[in-house]
Design a protein around this motif. Structure first.
Motif, PDB file in Angstrom:
ATOM      1  N   ASP A   5      -2.389   6.848 -17.200  1.00 47.48           N
ATOM      2  CA  ASP A   5      -2.927   8.076 -16.595  1.00 47.48           C
ATOM      3  C   ASP A   5      -4.067   7.858 -15.616  1.00 47.48           C
ATOM      4  OD1 ASP A   5      -1.196   9.231 -18.267  1.00 47.48           O
ATOM      5  OD2 ASP A   5      -2.646  10.163 -19.597  1.00 47.48           O
ATOM      6  N   GLY A   6      -4.241   6.650 -15.123  1.00 49.51           N
ATOM      7  CA  GLY A   6      -5.338   6.419 -14.188  1.00 49.51           C
ATOM      8  C   GLY A   6      -5.017   6.931 -12.799  1.00 49.51           C
ATOM      9  N   GLU A   7      -5.741   6.400 -11.832  1.00 51.47           N
ATOM     10  CA  GLU A   7      -5.504   6.785 -10.439  1.00 51.47           C
ATOM     11  C   GLU A   7      -4.322   5.983  -9.884  1.00 51.47           C
ATOM     12  OE1 GLU A   7      -7.423   8.956  -8.574  1.00 51.47           O
ATOM     13  OE2 GLU A   7      -8.476   9.500 -10.402  1.00 51.47           O
ATOM     14  N   PRO A   8      -3.698   6.465  -8.808  1.00 59.18           N
ATOM     15  CA  PRO A   8      -2.585   5.704  -8.228  1.00 59.18           C
ATOM     16  C   PRO A   8      -2.988   4.269  -7.843  1.00 59.18           C
ATOM     17  CG  PRO A   8      -2.690   7.881  -7.263  1.00 59.18           C
ATOM     18  CD  PRO A   8      -3.890   7.748  -8.144  1.00 59.18           C
ATOM     19  N   THR A   9      -4.262   4.075  -7.515  1.00 62.61           N
ATOM     20  CA  THR A   9      -4.677   2.728  -7.115  1.00 62.61           C
ATOM     21  C   THR A   9      -4.711   1.762  -8.291  1.00 62.61           C
ATOM     22  OG1 THR A   9      -6.932   3.499  -7.376  1.00 62.61           O
ATOM     23  CG2 THR A   9      -6.070   3.445  -5.133  1.00 62.61           C
ATOM     24  N   ASP A  10      -4.583   2.268  -9.492  1.00 67.91           N
ATOM     25  CA  ASP A  10      -4.591   1.392 -10.653  1.00 67.91           C
ATOM     26  C   ASP A  10      -3.233   0.756 -10.912  1.00 67.91           C
ATOM     27  OD1 ASP A  10      -7.259   1.833 -11.337  1.00 67.91           O
ATOM     28  OD2 ASP A  10      -6.750   3.707 -12.326  1.00 67.91           O
ATOM     29  N   TYR A  11      -2.240   1.213 -10.185  1.00 67.19           N
ATOM     30  CA  TYR A  11      -0.883   0.742 -10.462  1.00 67.19           C
ATOM     31  C   TYR A  11      -0.185   0.452  -9.143  1.00 67.19           C
ATOM     32  CZ  TYR A  11      -2.402   3.526 -14.419  1.00 67.19           C
ATOM     33  OH  TYR A  11      -3.142   4.062 -15.424  1.00 67.19           O
ATOM     34  N   HIS A  12       0.949  -0.195  -9.246  1.00 66.92           N
ATOM     35  CA  HIS A  12       1.724  -0.482  -8.049  1.00 66.92           C
ATOM     36  C   HIS A  12       3.064   0.236  -8.112  1.00 66.92           C
ATOM     37  CE1 HIS A  12      -0.972  -4.101  -7.996  1.00 66.92           C
ATOM     38  NE2 HIS A  12      -1.114  -3.631  -6.781  1.00 66.92           N
ATOM     39  N   ASP A  13       3.486   0.712  -6.976  1.00 71.14           N
ATOM     40  CA  ASP A  13       4.807   1.335  -6.883  1.00 71.14           C
ATOM     41  C   ASP A  13       5.496   0.692  -5.689  1.00 71.14           C
ATOM     42  OD1 ASP A  13       6.963   2.895  -7.158  1.00 71.14           O
ATOM     43  OD2 ASP A  13       6.009   4.783  -6.632  1.00 71.14           O
ATOM     44  N   TYR A  14       6.222  -0.372  -5.952  1.00 72.93           N
ATOM     45  CA  TYR A  14       6.833  -1.122  -4.866  1.00 72.93           C
ATOM     46  C   TYR A  14       8.217  -0.564  -4.559  1.00 72.93           C
ATOM     47  CZ  TYR A  14       3.325  -4.720  -5.835  1.00 72.93           C
ATOM     48  OH  TYR A  14       2.162  -5.400  -6.022  1.00 72.93           O
ATOM     49  N   GLU A  15       8.678  -0.868  -3.354  1.00 74.12           N
ATOM     50  CA  GLU A  15      10.050  -0.502  -3.020  1.00 74.12           C
ATOM     51  C   GLU A  15      10.998  -1.595  -3.475  1.00 74.12           C
ATOM     52  OE1 GLU A  15      10.507   0.450   1.053  1.00 74.12           O
ATOM     53  OE2 GLU A  15       9.274   2.244   0.879  1.00 74.12           O
ATOM     54  N   PHE A  16      12.197  -1.185  -3.828  1.00 69.15           N
ATOM     55  CA  PHE A  16      13.221  -2.160  -4.215  1.00 69.15           C
ATOM     56  C   PHE A  16      13.714  -2.882  -2.971  1.00 69.15           C
ATOM     57  CE2 PHE A  16      14.735   1.206  -7.444  1.00 69.15           C
ATOM     58  CZ  PHE A  16      13.624   0.963  -8.219  1.00 69.15           C
ATOM     59  N   ASP A  17      14.260  -4.047  -3.173  1.00 68.24           N
ATOM     60  CA  ASP A  17      15.011  -4.687  -2.104  1.00 68.24           C
ATOM     61  C   ASP A  17      16.435  -4.862  -2.613  1.00 68.24           C
ATOM     62  OD1 ASP A  17      16.124  -6.175  -0.136  1.00 68.24           O
ATOM     63  OD2 ASP A  17      15.001  -7.999  -0.540  1.00 68.24           O
ATOM     64  N   MET A  18      17.278  -3.937  -2.207  1.00 73.72           N
ATOM     65  CA  MET A  18      18.680  -3.985  -2.627  1.00 73.72           C
ATOM     66  C   MET A  18      19.540  -4.464  -1.466  1.00 73.72           C
ATOM     67  SD  MET A  18      18.737  -2.782  -5.749  1.00 73.72           S
ATOM     68  CE  MET A  18      17.796  -1.764  -6.869  1.00 73.72           C
ATOM     69  N   SER A  19      18.911  -5.064  -0.462  1.00 74.89           N
ATOM     70  CA  SER A  19      19.659  -5.376   0.745  1.00 74.89           C
ATOM     71  C   SER A  19      20.503  -6.636   0.592  1.00 74.89           C
ATOM     72  CB  SER A  19      18.688  -5.551   1.909  1.00 74.89           C
ATOM     73  OG  SER A  19      17.747  -6.555   1.589  1.00 74.89           O
ATOM     74  N   HIS A  20      20.158  -7.465  -0.335  1.00 76.34           N
ATOM     75  CA  HIS A  20      20.918  -8.697  -0.488  1.00 76.34           C
ATOM     76  C   HIS A  20      22.201  -8.406  -1.257  1.00 76.34           C
ATOM     77  CE1 HIS A  20      21.834 -12.831  -1.729  1.00 76.34           C
ATOM     78  NE2 HIS A  20      21.080 -13.189  -0.711  1.00 76.34           N
ATOM     79  N   SER A  21      23.256  -9.114  -0.898  1.00 72.85           N
ATOM     80  CA  SER A  21      24.546  -8.788  -1.498  1.00 72.85           C
ATOM     81  C   SER A  21      24.636  -9.198  -2.954  1.00 72.85           C
ATOM     82  CB  SER A  21      25.661  -9.483  -0.733  1.00 72.85           C
ATOM     83  OG  SER A  21      25.634  -9.056   0.596  1.00 72.85           O
ATOM     84  N   PHE A  22      23.893 -10.191  -3.354  1.00 74.36           N
ATOM     85  CA  PHE A  22      24.067 -10.704  -4.710  1.00 74.36           C
ATOM     86  C   PHE A  22      22.815 -10.592  -5.573  1.00 74.36           C
ATOM     87  CE2 PHE A  22      26.919 -13.407  -2.067  1.00 74.36           C
ATOM     88  CZ  PHE A  22      28.078 -12.756  -2.421  1.00 74.36           C
ATOM     89  N   ILE A  23      21.657 -10.544  -4.932  1.00 71.74           N
ATOM     90  CA  ILE A  23      20.423 -10.576  -5.707  1.00 71.74           C
ATOM     91  C   ILE A  23      19.628  -9.308  -5.428  1.00 71.74           C
ATOM     92  CG2 ILE A  23      18.247 -11.785  -6.087  1.00 71.74           C
ATOM     93  CD1 ILE A  23      19.822 -14.341  -5.180  1.00 71.74           C
ATOM     94  N   LEU A  24      19.342  -8.563  -6.490  1.00 70.98           N
ATOM     95  CA  LEU A  24      18.576  -7.336  -6.355  1.00 70.98           C
ATOM     96  C   LEU A  24      17.140  -7.610  -6.783  1.00 70.98           C
ATOM     97  CD1 LEU A  24      21.124  -4.985  -8.131  1.00 70.98           C
ATOM     98  CD2 LEU A  24      21.059  -5.666  -5.741  1.00 70.98           C
ATOM     99  N   ARG A  25      16.203  -7.176  -5.972  1.00 69.79           N
ATOM    100  CA  ARG A  25      14.805  -7.424  -6.294  1.00 69.79           C
ATOM    101  C   ARG A  25      14.092  -6.118  -6.584  1.00 69.79           C
ATOM    102  NH1 ARG A  25      11.050  -9.875  -2.886  1.00 69.79           N
ATOM    103  NH2 ARG A  25      11.944  -8.798  -1.100  1.00 69.79           N
ATOM    104  N   ASP A  26      13.423  -6.050  -7.709  1.00 71.23           N
ATOM    105  CA  ASP A  26      12.591  -4.900  -8.034  1.00 71.23           C
ATOM    106  C   ASP A  26      11.192  -5.408  -8.347  1.00 71.23           C
ATOM    107  OD1 ASP A  26      11.291  -2.731  -8.912  1.00 71.23           O
ATOM    108  OD2 ASP A  26      12.672  -2.223 -10.530  1.00 71.23           O
TER     109      ASP A  26
END
Lengths: 802, 449
Positions: free
Chosen positions: A625-646
């Motif tokens: 429940d802290g501030e948004p700066t206390d956590y990270h919200d990254y974007e996924f990288d689903m662009s690779h055909s075989f490897i998905l990165r979160d």
């Protein structure tokens, strides 16, 4: 100069005594260390972790170490205490030295390890498994269908739901939605209308509903199903899909059971229900009505008729009794009979001249309350516990009150007031309070002395719940609680081939619980008909139904208000039974479904972080429940055909960095940034496509969490141009996927990062009827593939759920 | 007052060697190679190369009791001996002149004023440890210091004071100036080795210490530039002369950056002199009218109340007082400084500057900062103090390198000496009335399993 040769280099073993230290079979100097009070052999340069593991100490946790990688000691999980060191040292990276005294367990180490996990999880913006799916008795793939609805694929969404729940429309209106109680979106603002969403999806294709999978060829087996309620029809649906012939027997004139005869029209329109039930009859299920088990036929009759199995889904149709003198007074109305008569359009003993008291706090209570209100009566709803203890949902209670009932809590009926003419004139109540918790921990209501009062009325409807009709089956089928006794997982009764599920087994419960059981029972019956060992089936189902341990991690997502279900205004609900939920528009549904956090992790169950967190009993996290700066919200990288990165699931263990750099070579990953914002990513955070990635998957293999996942892919075998192959084996040698092997079953795999320059000179080969090469089209829509190489048959771009 | 007199007359050899004592301090001209040699520069190196064996040099350094000035205070002689004994034919020396704390004046002034002092010390240490390749690791953003270092290396090379067969002896030493500007962690010893290797700026686990397995896995002496600057005097005038100043535990003097109301200045005090004496030397009279506390040790240092200013400036007494020698900085905090806020600002800074490799430091320091932010914003609860207390053990115990060990000094010292400030903020009031809320949501505990 004279040449000297070291004795060990000449192949001659060193003479004993020439070297004071011991050596092992590989010539490494060895010595002893003490770990956890045990003396162990170690060789020079061996890490403490390796010494401990070789000697059977296997419980030193670690998240960043892998045998084939240089240790990095980033996770600080494998810390041990070494005598003479002022701080704990990581065992993965500390070489044993002679005489070292090491402790692998202490309160301090446990505290550090546990806090490490708490730290990691406090910035782990991801989830193990969706709690809604666990919470639902049928375990619908909720994130799956919500995602489909958000994409506008309502028919596919309905199909997905029908894999485990054949009646999404009906349940969308009637289910108490245990899934929504645990929805993680509720941690952000408000839970998602999960239940209404499958109702919406099914409504969109109710005329031509999809089947979850094609119906199998007839098996020749016959199943008799007793009871055409939700449980019976669910079993019929899945058994028919499996190719078994099913016939449903019901004592009522129409199918639906309690759906039709217990649920008022304003909650579930019967014409729509019939349309959805149509999907069962379409599968070739037969039905016979107005026949009652125990009266018109027995189980033996069914077996004599040639049925191979019998499924009892007879439900609970007997109202619990009031238990007060004067109960047989005409003013006391049986709740089930009342609702049944009303839904059939028969005359009921309630109208606008009546003053009605409904007793109880369940769904039936409020069905009776709201039905009576719609008939114009003055209604009091009285429950002996508090609102928290009611089994009816808050919405139901709230609606009841808004529609005009007088809700009274903590009051228990103590006697009926009957006048000289034998007419009911009122009920005496006694105020209650919650007493001390009993042995089960539940606080029972206890009466308050001298608090008696009377509510005047002429009709009382005791709606305390229902039970089964014990007379329809011989005694040996029943438990003490008047439910049918079955195996808890394969649902077979003591009689071979006779199965039971639903309310008859559960006692009066919710529709979705009954369907959840019936779905499993259908699988058990199918297994039985195929001659499987029922004990093994029971074990299998038990294992599948085991509840996984979940981590409830606070979602750090922007607030998105819930799309409220449009409801019929309260003033328009008087004196009619119109459906009160008006339904979502497609746009609203899309928006609401898009709120789903998709909190499913494909690595759940194999995740080291999850494993250790459970092991270290990490039940609370202090940094929510802290501030948004206390956590990270990254974007996924689903662009690779075989490897998905979160990256949200990345714990910065750098195993992928090291395996890619040190073992494989392309060096696609690095640890970037500094401070709290440090994250493992690709250089400049580009798509993995734009790196030197060879799609070997080694990074996925070493990832201790679900941060790197292999994309699902369907392997297709392609023809091989034997006329051109010289069997040099070069392709086998170089393939980074290991997709080619030196067997007769060659498979040619070609993968190109940019989708260009595929050099295969001989055009005539390209025109051959079979293809040489397979390739995925890059996700990025660019000009690269405008003129696809004729050698390549592009596979369709991959979606997440393909 | 007598103490003050003593302090003023205490020897300041390093400042002297930089030409920064006495009159004309402000107009001090940087030393050229010729200036330096005229004053006897490189005589120590000549003497060592001609008359002493490496072992004798190490012995002399050991006898002098010189301890590393980079913050850890490891005996220099022991470290050089460890490098010399390494089973390798290739050994490295890295002279750390980076000034991790960008406000520090020490390394930059040394390099600007008298780079050859450092270079001679570097050559002496290299000779002692059998090093044939040395790196002078400077902060490139300090352009004058970096240029001065470059020029000094070029001049010394031409004069055969470094390079091949120095002064006609068999000793050769290649010196490379490495200019780096990579924030705070760029000055950490294992991190700077990674940077020289061209790897990401991440700290490495010790042991193995760089002295055993450092740059390219070879024995590597990582020495602070100030440490090395002491070596020529030790070899020229003998260990005994060096031991004249300083405390029993730590011999010699220490350059300090003192930041007061009038800005930063460089002073030199003998080890063991009190923090108050250091302030007086800088002309600062810290009392309750102009100061609330004094931070000793730089960004990771702890705050001492005015009542603790008699703490000797030495490794052990400062550590016991929850401060540290660190980057050799003393800062005076103004009288209206709220210590909760100060600790929060420091923790914020530290959570941004950690290399981010290990969990306790990357997330733990951030959570300390977040908890302090809650306190500053009057969202604190008594449990927060317990949490900070818990983390003041967890972070140092769990962290990979010294950064995490010391990152808790601000919060620990503030809680130790200024508990009232925390109590006031818990009660919803800033003790000096200067704090504004910095966050709207405090951390809450949630059930997760």
């Amino acid at each position: 100069m004279a040449i000297t040769v070291r004795p060990t280099a000449s192949g001659v073993a060193p003479t004993p005594g020439s070297d004071s230290s011991q050596r092992n079979e590989y010539g490494q100097p060895t010595f002893t260390v003490t770990i956890d009070g045990r003396t162990m052999q170690a060789y020079e340069g061996q890490t403490l972790l390796s010494v401990a593991e070789e000697n059977g100490i296997l419980d030193i946790p670690n998240l960043c170490n892998d045998d084939k990688l240089e240790p990095t000691s980033a996770c600080r999980m494998c810390l041990v205490e070494i005598e003479g060191f002022d701080r704990p040292a990581p065992s993965c990276n500390t070489a044993a030295t002679p005489g070292m005294v090491v402790r692998t367990k202490s309160d301090r180490l446990t505290h550090i390890r546990r806090t490490n996990l708490e730290m990691i999880l406090s910035d782990h913006n991801a989830y193990c498994q969706p709690p809604c799916q666990i919470g639902c008795p049928t375990h619908i793939d909720i994130p799956g269908y919500l995602e489909l609805i958000a994409q506008g694929q309502n028919r596919e969404a309905a199909r997905l739901v029908k894999e485990v729940l054949p009646f999404p429309y009906i349940l969308g209106l009637t289910c108490p939605a245990p899934c929504q109680e645990v929805c993680r979106r509720g941690l952000v603002e408000e839970e998602i209308a999960i239940c209404r969403m499958h109702g919406f999806a099914a409504e969109q294709c109710i005329e031509d509903p999809p089947t979850p999978w094609p119906q199998e060829a007839p098996t020749g087996k016959k199943v008799a199903i007793v009871g055409a309620g939700p449980a019976g029809l669910t079993a019929a649906y899945y058994l028919a899909l499996k190719g078994h012939y099913c016939k449903v027997f019901d004592m009522m004139p129409q199918p639906g059971g309690m759906l039709r005869y217990g649920i008022p029209e304003y909650r579930l329109p019967k014409n729509m229900m019939d349309r959805e039930l149509e999907s069962v009859w379409k599968l070739g299920v037969d039905a016979q009505y107005n026949v009652k088990l125990g009266v018109d036929f027995t189980i033996d009759d069914l077996f004599n008729e040639g049925f191979d199995a019998v499924f009892l889904a007879i439900g609970c149709w007997t109202s619990n009794e009031l238990g007060l003198p004067g109960e047989d007074n005409p003013g006391v109305v049986n709740a089930i009979t009342y609702l049944m008569d009303k839904t059939q359009g028969l005359p009921v003993p309630v109208d606008d001249t009546r003053e009605v008291v409904v007793l109880g706090g369940g769904f039936t209570t409020f069905d009776c309350t709201r039905t009576s209100l719609r008939l114009g009566a003055k209604v009091h709803t009285v429950y002996r516990r508090g609102r928290q203890e009611m089994t009816a949902t808050f919405e139901e209670v709230e609606d009841g009150q808004s529609e005009g009932t007088d809700l009274q809590l903590f009051a228990s009926a103590s006697s009926l007031k009957i006048n000289d003419k034998g007419e009911l004139t009122g009920i005496e109540f006694q105020r209650m309070k919650l007493g001390e918790p009993d042995s089960s921990g539940r606080r029972r209501p206890v009466p308050i002395e001298g608090s008696e009062y009377v509510i005047e009325c002429d009709t009382v409807i005791p709606a305390y719940g229902q039970k089964c009709d014990r007379s329809v089956l011989p005694d040996e089928y029943w438990t003490k609680r008047t439910t049918i006794e079955t195996d808890p997982y394969n649902f077979m009764t003591k009689r071979k081939g006779v199965f039971a599920a639903g309310d008859a087994v559960l006692g009066a419960a919710t529709i979705i619980q009954g369907i959840g059981q019936a779905k499993l029972a259908a699988r058990a019956i199918d297994a039985y008909l195929r001659g499987e060992d029922m004990a093994a089936v029971s074990k299998r189902i038990e294992a599948e139904e085991a509840k996984p341990d979940l981590f409830d991690i606070v979602p750090y997502k922007p607030v998105e208000p819930k799309v409220k279900m449009p409801m019929l205004p309260y003033e328009e609900r008087k004196r009619n039974f119109r459906l009160i939920e008006l339904g979502y528009t497609p746009e609203q549904a899309k928006r609401e479904a898009g709120r789903c956090l998709q909190c499913a992790c494909p690595a759940a169950g194999q995740c080291d972080l999850q494993k250790h967190s459970i092991e270290y009993g990490l039940t609370d996290n202090r940094f929510h429940d802290g501030e948004p700066t206390d956590y990270h919200d990254y974007e996924f990288d689903m662009s690779h055909s075989f490897i998905l990165r979160d990256p949200n699931k990345c714990i910065n263990c750098t195993q992928c960095v090291r395996v890619c750099h040190d073992v494989i070579g392309p060096n696609c990953y690095g640890m970037f940034g500094k401070g709290f914002d440090t994250i493992v990513s690709t250089p400049f955070n580009v798509s993995l496509h734009a790196t030197d990635c060879v799609s070997c998957g080694a990074c996925v293999q070493v990832c201790p969490t679900g941060s790197l996942m292999m994309a699902e892919r369907e392997l297709v075998r392609w023809d091989f141009a034997l006329d051109r192959c010289i069997f040099c084996g070069d392709c086998v040698e170089v393939c980074p996927h290991g997709a080619l092997g030196e067997t007769p079953n060659f498979e040619l795999s070609f993968y190109n990062r940019f989708g260009e320059d595929i050099n295969m000179p001989m055009q005539d080969v390209a025109r051959a009827p079979s293809f040489l090469v397979r390739q995925r089209v890059p996700r990025k829509q660019g000009d690269a593939m405008e003129e696809p190489n004729p050698l390549v048959r592009p596979l369709p771009a991959r979606r997440i759920r393909e | 007052m007598q103490q003050t007199q003593q302090t003023q007359h205490a020897p300041t050899p390093l400042l002297q060697a930089m030409g920064l004592t006495g009159e004309g301090k402000a107009s001090a001209v940087p030393f050229t190679l010729d200036d330096y040699r005229r004053q006897g520069g490189y005589d120590a190196l000549r003497r060592a190369l001609r008359e002493l064996s490496p072992t004798q040099v190490i012995e002399e350094i050991r006898t002098s009791g010189l301890r590393g000035r980079g913050g850890a205070g490891y005996p220099t002689g022991d470290k050089l001996a460890l490098v010399a004994s390494g089973r390798s034919t290739m050994r490295y020396l890295i002279c750390n002149a980076y000034d991790a704390d960008a406000r520090s004046l020490i390394s930059a002034t040394l390099l600007e004023q008298n780079p050859h002092l450092a270079l001679e010390g570097l050559a002496l240490a290299s000779y002692a440890a059998g090093v044939s390749e040395a790196f002078l690791y400077v902060r490139s953003a300090r352009t004058e210091a970096a240029a001065s270092a470059q020029k000094a290396v070029a001049d010394a090379l031409e004069a055969n004071l470094i390079g091949r067969n120095i002064m006609g002896t068999a000793f050769s030493l290649a010196v490379t100036v490495v200019g780096v500007d990579r924030s705070f962690m760029g000055g950490e010893e294992s991190t700077l080795i990674e940077i020289i290797k061209g790897r990401p700026m991440k700290a490495q686990q010790r042991p193995p210490y760089p002295a055993m397995q450092g740059l390219y896995d070879q024995p590597t002496a990582v020495q602070n530039v100030e440490t090395l600057a002491n070596l020529p005097a030790i070899i020229s005038h003998g260990a005994g002369a060096f031991r004249q100043s300083g405390s029993r535990a730590t011999t010699g003097t220490k350059l300090l950056t003192v930041i007061g109301p009038g800005g930063a200045q460089l002073i030199e005090i003998p080890f063991g002199a009190s923090v108050r004496q250091a302030l007086q030397q800088a002309g600062i009279d810290a009392n309750e009218n102009n100061a609330r506390g004094v931070v000793v040790g730089g960004m990771e240092g702890g705050v001492l109340p005015l009542s603790a200013l008699d703490t000797p400036f030495d490794f052990d007494p400062l550590a016991q007082a929850d401060a540290m020698v660190g980057s050799g900085m003393i800062e005076v905090l103004p009288v209206d400084a709220c210590m909760v806020r100060w600790a929060m600002e420091r923790s914020d800074y530290l959570s941004e500057e950690t290399c981010g490799k290990c969990v306790p430091c990357r997330v733990g320091v951030k959570r300390i900062a977040g908890t302090l932010q809650g306190l500053v914003s009057s969202l604190g609860q008594p449990d927060d103090l317990k949490l900070l207390e818990e983390f003041s053990h967890y972070v140092p115990d769990g962290s990979l390198c010294g950064y995490g060990v010391h990152a808790i000094h601000p919060v620990v010292s503030a809680m130790r000496y200024f508990g009232d400030d925390f109590a006031a903020h818990l009660a919803g009031k800033c003790p000096t009335g200067t704090c504004q809320p910095v966050r709207a949501h405090r951390f809450n505990t949630k059930h997760v399993l």
